[in-house]
Design an enzyme around this catalytic site. Sequence first.
Site, short mmCIF file in Angstrom:
data_model
loop_
_atom_site.label_atom_id
_atom_site.label_comp_id
_atom_site.label_asym_id
_atom_site.label_seq_id
_atom_site.Cartn_x
_atom_site.Cartn_y
_atom_site.Cartn_z
N HIS A 50 0.24 0.28 -9.03
CA HIS A 50 0.04 0.56 -10.45
C HIS A 50 1.38 0.63 -11.16
O HIS A 50 2.43 0.73 -10.53
CB HIS A 50 -0.69 1.89 -10.66
CG HIS A 50 -2.18 1.79 -10.47
ND1 HIS A 50 -2.78 1.98 -9.26
CD2 HIS A 50 -3.18 1.51 -11.35
CE1 HIS A 50 -4.09 1.83 -9.39
NE2 HIS A 50 -4.36 1.54 -10.64
N LYS A 100 2.02 5.92 -14.04
CA LYS A 100 0.86 6.62 -13.45
C LYS A 100 1.34 7.85 -12.68
O LYS A 100 2.29 7.77 -11.90
CB LYS A 100 0.08 5.66 -12.54
CG LYS A 100 -1.24 6.24 -12.04
CD LYS A 100 -2.11 5.16 -11.41
CE LYS A 100 -3.36 5.72 -10.81
NZ LYS A 100 -4.24 6.37 -11.80
#
Length: 266
Positions: free
Chosen positions: A154, A158
């Site tokens: 990701h 995040k």
Amino acid sequence: MTLRVAVTGASGRMGQAVARAVAAEPDTELVSLVARPGSSLVGTSAASIVGDKRCAIAVSDTLDLQSTDIVIDFTLPESSLVTASACAAAGIPIVIGTTGFTAAEQAELESTLAPVARCQAANFSMGVNLAYRLLSLAAKVMGAESDIEIHEAHHKHKIDAPSGTALAMGRAVADAMGHSLDDIARYDRSAKREVRDPGSIGFSVTRAGEIVGEHTVLFASEGEQLEITHKAGSRDAFANGAVRAAKFIASKPAGAYTMADVLGLS
Ligand code: NAD
């Protein structure tokens, strides 16, 4: 009938993608876009966020549920809990995409939302929810003979890891093999010098750049490997799924609905 939708997280990546998706659908109307108190967006026009000049609402710092049929929330656990309480008190259904709840927060969320229809998913994309089914099948057929590893990647912003989706994939695999993920998950192998624990599921995580979301589950058995990979190209995949879930649960009785219900996979 047009579904009147309130969206939280006006300054967030997902909040904005959901607001755009709601405004773009002919049978949903964005009636409220909520930013956290103190955000510089409060009071500004939502039109620039949703990319539609016809959108006449201003970003608010208060969730007003008076003229709202459903709320879609992708924010932070503590903010989602506050929003969930407001929805439960007003009898308004809610779609929750926020991840990273602790076990205690998740239990609180579930008991708070008991009086209303709700759909909570770690990943609202069609492909990921279909992947859970494929993983369950793969685990039943080759899980016992395989080393199973889950890798997710990701963007650098995040904060929770492994992703809620990686954990849900792990649970789909573990459930299909008759285990609890808590018993067989391995999140860190740096503390011990030993060979791979048979029957475990290893997790690894990449955080880099602006990767939207990639998940691969590897089943490695003697002489062959199966990989099931999902890659999200943009946040629209999650936003469109959340809007689809909102339409599905809006007129349903109180209860917890899943994306499998929404997609007809139950
Ligand atoms: P982000 O950091 O860009 O946005 C979170 C936003 O929530 C911030 O803008 C913050 O200001 C806002 N917020 C915090 N408190 C608030 C309040 N009281 N009222 C209104 N807004 C408030 O994060 P993001 O990338 O948009 O992700 C949000 C959440 O959604 C994360 O938990 C992420 O893991 C999750 N997510 C879920 C899916 C899915 O399909 N379920 C997909 C992508 C992201």
